[in-house]
Design a protein around this motif. Sequence first.
Motif, PDB file in Angstrom:
ATOM      1  N   GLY A 117      27.166 -14.924  -3.899  1.00  0.00           N
ATOM      2  CA  GLY A 117      27.999 -14.293  -2.678  1.00  0.00           C
ATOM      3  C   GLY A 117      27.007 -13.966  -1.573  1.00  0.00           C
ATOM      4  O   GLY A 117      25.720 -13.721  -1.455  1.00  0.00           O
ATOM      5  N   ASN A 118      27.837 -13.391  -0.304  1.00  0.00           N
ATOM      6  CA  ASN A 118      27.014 -13.069   0.750  1.00  0.00           C
ATOM      7  C   ASN A 118      25.918 -14.133   1.411  1.00  0.00           C
ATOM      8  O   ASN A 118      25.088 -13.696   1.827  1.00  0.00           O
ATOM      9  CB  ASN A 118      26.803 -11.731   0.658  1.00  0.00           C
ATOM     10  CG  ASN A 118      27.539 -10.718   0.347  1.00  0.00           C
ATOM     11  OD1 ASN A 118      28.692 -10.793   0.875  1.00  0.00           O
ATOM     12  ND2 ASN A 118      27.519  -9.606  -0.526  1.00  0.00           N
ATOM     13  N   ASP A 119      26.198 -15.375   1.183  1.00  0.00           N
ATOM     14  CA  ASP A 119      25.191 -16.371   1.485  1.00  0.00           C
ATOM     15  C   ASP A 119      23.736 -16.139   0.766  1.00  0.00           C
ATOM     16  O   ASP A 119      22.596 -16.570   1.553  1.00  0.00           O
ATOM     17  CB  ASP A 119      25.160 -16.444   3.088  1.00  0.00           C
ATOM     18  CG  ASP A 119      26.233 -16.718   3.807  1.00  0.00           C
ATOM     19  OD1 ASP A 119      27.029 -17.668   3.234  1.00  0.00           O
ATOM     20  OD2 ASP A 119      26.599 -16.252   4.624  1.00  0.00           O
ATOM     21  N   GLN A 120      23.783 -15.819  -0.466  1.00  0.00           N
ATOM     22  CA  GLN A 120      22.614 -15.502  -1.057  1.00  0.00           C
ATOM     23  C   GLN A 120      22.665 -16.355  -2.478  1.00  0.00           C
ATOM     24  O   GLN A 120      23.805 -16.566  -3.141  1.00  0.00           O
ATOM     25  CB  GLN A 120      22.386 -14.082  -1.311  1.00  0.00           C
ATOM     26  CG  GLN A 120      21.757 -13.367   0.039  1.00  0.00           C
ATOM     27  CD  GLN A 120      21.613 -11.992  -0.479  1.00  0.00           C
ATOM     28  OE1 GLN A 120      22.150 -11.261  -1.182  1.00  0.00           O
ATOM     29  NE2 GLN A 120      20.531 -11.537  -0.034  1.00  0.00           N
ATOM     30  N   TYR A 148      24.835 -19.182  -6.927  1.00  0.00           N
ATOM     31  CA  TYR A 148      25.408 -18.591  -5.754  1.00  0.00           C
ATOM     32  C   TYR A 148      26.065 -17.307  -6.121  1.00  0.00           C
ATOM     33  O   TYR A 148      26.630 -17.219  -6.933  1.00  0.00           O
ATOM     34  CB  TYR A 148      26.291 -19.505  -5.053  1.00  0.00           C
ATOM     35  CG  TYR A 148      26.967 -18.774  -3.738  1.00  0.00           C
ATOM     36  CD1 TYR A 148      26.062 -18.772  -2.585  1.00  0.00           C
ATOM     37  CD2 TYR A 148      28.283 -18.284  -3.711  1.00  0.00           C
ATOM     38  CE1 TYR A 148      26.579 -18.257  -1.429  1.00  0.00           C
ATOM     39  CE2 TYR A 148      28.430 -17.633  -2.464  1.00  0.00           C
ATOM     40  CZ  TYR A 148      27.789 -17.540  -1.292  1.00  0.00           C
ATOM     41  OH  TYR A 148      28.191 -17.266   0.030  1.00  0.00           O
ATOM     42  N   ILE A 203      31.613  -5.265  -5.740  1.00  0.00           N
ATOM     43  CA  ILE A 203      30.426  -5.883  -5.196  1.00  0.00           C
ATOM     44  C   ILE A 203      30.506  -7.454  -5.534  1.00  0.00           C
ATOM     45  O   ILE A 203      30.342  -7.995  -4.650  1.00  0.00           O
ATOM     46  CB  ILE A 203      29.217  -5.534  -6.215  1.00  0.00           C
ATOM     47  CG1 ILE A 203      29.204  -3.992  -5.946  1.00  0.00           C
ATOM     48  CG2 ILE A 203      27.953  -5.939  -5.838  1.00  0.00           C
ATOM     49  CD1 ILE A 203      28.306  -3.225  -6.641  1.00  0.00           C
ATOM     50  N   GLY A 235      33.498  -9.320  -6.307  1.00  0.00           N
ATOM     51  CA  GLY A 235      34.728  -9.901  -6.133  1.00  0.00           C
ATOM     52  C   GLY A 235      35.690 -10.324  -7.339  1.00  0.00           C
ATOM     53  O   GLY A 235      36.398 -11.179  -7.397  1.00  0.00           O
ATOM     54  N   SER A 242      30.967 -23.293   2.995  1.00  0.00           N
ATOM     55  CA  SER A 242      31.968 -22.396   3.107  1.00  0.00           C
ATOM     56  C   SER A 242      33.080 -22.566   2.347  1.00  0.00           C
ATOM     57  O   SER A 242      33.920 -21.320   2.180  1.00  0.00           O
ATOM     58  CB  SER A 242      32.826 -23.051   4.501  1.00  0.00           C
ATOM     59  OG  SER A 242      33.465 -24.069   4.193  1.00  0.00           O
ATOM     60  N   GLY A 284      18.261 -16.014   0.671  1.00  0.00           N
ATOM     61  CA  GLY A 284      19.441 -16.412   1.594  1.00  0.00           C
ATOM     62  C   GLY A 284      19.689 -18.115   1.261  1.00  0.00           C
ATOM     63  O   GLY A 284      18.535 -18.694   0.889  1.00  0.00           O
ATOM     64  N   GLN A 300      31.664 -19.497  -3.805  1.00  0.00           N
ATOM     65  CA  GLN A 300      32.431 -18.237  -4.597  1.00  0.00           C
ATOM     66  C   GLN A 300      31.005 -18.026  -5.212  1.00  0.00           C
ATOM     67  O   GLN A 300      30.361 -18.674  -5.940  1.00  0.00           O
ATOM     68  CB  GLN A 300      33.444 -18.666  -5.248  1.00  0.00           C
ATOM     69  CG  GLN A 300      34.774 -18.865  -4.469  1.00  0.00           C
ATOM     70  CD  GLN A 300      35.972 -19.076  -5.213  1.00  0.00           C
ATOM     71  OE1 GLN A 300      35.992 -18.637  -6.491  1.00  0.00           O
ATOM     72  NE2 GLN A 300      37.185 -19.550  -4.808  1.00  0.00           N
ATOM     73  N   ALA A 301      30.932 -16.741  -5.450  1.00  0.00           N
ATOM     74  CA  ALA A 301      30.146 -15.979  -6.327  1.00  0.00           C
ATOM     75  C   ALA A 301      30.238 -16.620  -7.840  1.00  0.00           C
ATOM     76  O   ALA A 301      31.404 -16.665  -8.388  1.00  0.00           O
ATOM     77  CB  ALA A 301      30.028 -14.490  -6.481  1.00  0.00           C
TER      78      ALA A 301
END
Length: 242
Positions: free
Chosen positions: A197-200, A195, A82, A84, A178, A228, A181-182
Amino acid sequence: MALPTVLLKAKNAISKGAQAAKTAGAVRSATSNSNDEEVKSFFGIFKTPIIIVSAIAGTILAFILVVFIAIVSIPQILVGTIFGGGSISSNINGGTNGNYSGDIGYIQWAIDIANDDSHGYSQCARTAPDYDCSSLVYYSLINAGFTTEQLGSYPFTTATMPTVLPQAGFVRHSFVQSELQAGDILWRSGHTAMYIGNDQIVHASGPEGGGLCGSAGDQTGKEILVQGIAGSGPWTAYYRRA
């Protein structure tokens, strides 16, 4: 020539004694053989049950070992999938122990807080159970194993984060979405978030009625939340563990 009577009697006695000894030896031999057969028969009776019991015990021990390995490894596998990589452990009400080098357990702790509406946003009471944006990051790190020696004994603010986080092993990078990282800690003057991950991101956004304090707890479900990243910026930098 006939033997004297005394000698005849002695001869007969010796003959009878020899016969008795021979008979006793035969009896002992028969008894010994019988005892050996009884011993062999005794162990023969229990041989098969002993083998079965040993096999069952070995199977049970193997099963226990497999279950133990599964209990230890499966949560880490799921977490790695989940988030990474790395093992994540959260504890809303207290700290966690262990070396979290390379891990991002602090974002899971913040997510748990966001999912619990007993925790809301407050700058006036920011030391738990309510938090503001920077104290949420502070307590997330504390609950993931960072120490007060690294972070200070009182929650840092967005103004002091650029000094404190590098001392705790985080490196500052100019914000490029871009590259995120989580586990990256986002920062700009006056606000911070993490952050996931997954733009959240997860962050303490603000109290229910605006302002600085608000009531205890999260009345709207949006005081501390996952959302988001779009529209949450602009961000100046992010901090990542070295």
